[in-house]
Design an enzyme around this catalytic site. Sequence first.
Site, PDB file in Angstrom:
ATOM      1  N   LEU A   9       1.457   3.590   2.381  1.00  0.00           N
ATOM      2  CA  LEU A   9       2.352   3.765   3.529  1.00  0.00           C
ATOM      3  C   LEU A   9       3.390   2.660   3.601  1.00  0.00           C
ATOM      4  CD1 LEU A   9       3.249   5.183   6.080  1.00  0.00           C
ATOM      5  CD2 LEU A   9       1.416   3.985   7.315  1.00  0.00           C
ATOM      6  N   GLY A  22       0.812  -1.204   0.000  1.00  0.00           N
ATOM      7  CA  GLY A  22       0.000   0.000   0.000  1.00  0.00           C
ATOM      8  C   GLY A  22       0.850   1.260   0.000  1.00  0.00           C
ATOM      9  N   ASP A  78      -3.280 -13.387   5.705  1.00  0.00           N
ATOM     10  CA  ASP A  78      -4.601 -12.774   5.851  1.00  0.00           C
ATOM     11  C   ASP A  78      -4.779 -12.423   7.322  1.00  0.00           C
ATOM     12  OD1 ASP A  78      -7.240 -12.060   6.033  1.00  0.00           O
ATOM     13  OD2 ASP A  78      -8.050 -13.943   5.240  1.00  0.00           O
ATOM     14  N   THR A  96      -9.696   0.178   3.400  1.00  0.00           N
ATOM     15  CA  THR A  96      -9.736   1.644   3.432  1.00  0.00           C
ATOM     16  C   THR A  96     -10.782   2.261   2.510  1.00  0.00           C
ATOM     17  OG1 THR A  96      -7.989   1.743   1.759  1.00  0.00           O
ATOM     18  CG2 THR A  96      -7.306   1.822   4.073  1.00  0.00           C
ATOM     19  N   TYR A 156     -16.314   2.579   8.395  1.00  0.00           N
ATOM     20  CA  TYR A 156     -14.858   2.629   8.350  1.00  0.00           C
ATOM     21  C   TYR A 156     -14.301   3.170   9.660  1.00  0.00           C
ATOM     22  CZ  TYR A 156     -10.165   4.235   7.087  1.00  0.00           C
ATOM     23  OH  TYR A 156      -8.808   4.464   7.060  1.00  0.00           O
ATOM     24  N   LYS A 211     -12.034   1.107  12.472  1.00  0.00           N
ATOM     25  CA  LYS A 211     -10.677   1.532  12.814  1.00  0.00           C
ATOM     26  C   LYS A 211     -10.554   1.861  14.303  1.00  0.00           C
ATOM     27  CE  LYS A 211      -7.591   2.056  10.447  1.00  0.00           C
ATOM     28  NZ  LYS A 211      -6.485   1.099  10.156  1.00  0.00           N
ATOM     29  N   ALA A 233      -5.270  -2.548   5.838  1.00  0.00           N
ATOM     30  CA  ALA A 233      -6.602  -2.099   6.236  1.00  0.00           C
ATOM     31  C   ALA A 233      -7.543  -2.156   5.051  1.00  0.00           C
ATOM     32  CB  ALA A 233      -6.557  -0.669   6.780  1.00  0.00           C
TER      33      ALA A 233
END
Length: 305
Positions: free
Chosen positions: A12, A10, A48, A75, A139, A143, A73
């Site tokens: 980041l 991803g 996973d 997202t 979402y 989180k 995540a």
Amino acid sequence: MRILVVGSNGQLGTELRRCLEAGCSEIGAIPPCYFGAEADYVDGDAVDISDQSSVDAWFSDHEPYDLIINCAAMTNVDGCEADEAGALRVNALGAMHLAQKAQESGAKFVQVSTDYVFSGELRDRPLTEEDAVCPISSYGRSKLAGEILAADACDGTFVVRTAWLYGRRGRNFVKTMARLARENGKISVVSDQVGCPTSANDLAHEILRLAATDGYGVYHCVNRGSCSWFDFASRAVDALGIPCKKEPISTEEYKRRFPASAPRPQYSVLENARFDRTIGSEMREWQDALDSYLSAMSQEEGLTE
């Protein structure tokens, strides 16, 4: 030092790998404790995180880690709204599974979180780590659950909340706006939601600085300053030299055009208060970080007109 970066493909995760391999970010050098570190970079095809058995299998086949950074995540904010159970499996249970493994081996654990844990109702000042959380979307709820479960599972947990992230790898808001501007000659962007655009490279730099300490807890980490989505998009397309009509629209109008879209906080400006109090935030102004990103991406991907 042995490091595991989960979600390494991803935005980041890619920047963390670049920083660790280069020994520096765009801001500057990373702490010397990372020099010579052994790092594993994994994504969903290798483990996973929502599946306990998959996590167990990975850790049983590898030597213990000193630091685990969870960038993985679900997202897609609208996708989470349509599948909250799926969002909870990845964003909450996945974080817990990894944090448990960190606790078992005595590793530090970094859980990346979001400004969407806030409702957006408080608009008179930037939000600090002490402000009450109240997510208004699936979402955000998933989180926040991940923050809580990770901190409960591992004593050495850093929760790092960020916002409006963009990086060199994959899709992001900046690339989408550039594409729409080129294809349509027009962009329509929400102008009454305000937050903090954040460079993934800058965030990676600060996560590595923070993880070199023992100051566990919740931190905000965003580029300095704030703007609306419309301001963010306008600066990007203007800097890229893409001529287009720019239409500011309200959240209400966006919802009318996209009725299945999830609710988003109208004000989620974060203050890096705890960073500033502890090791001192080195995050750049959002305009400077964006200009640096656009310059690099223009050369690499030809984003300019």
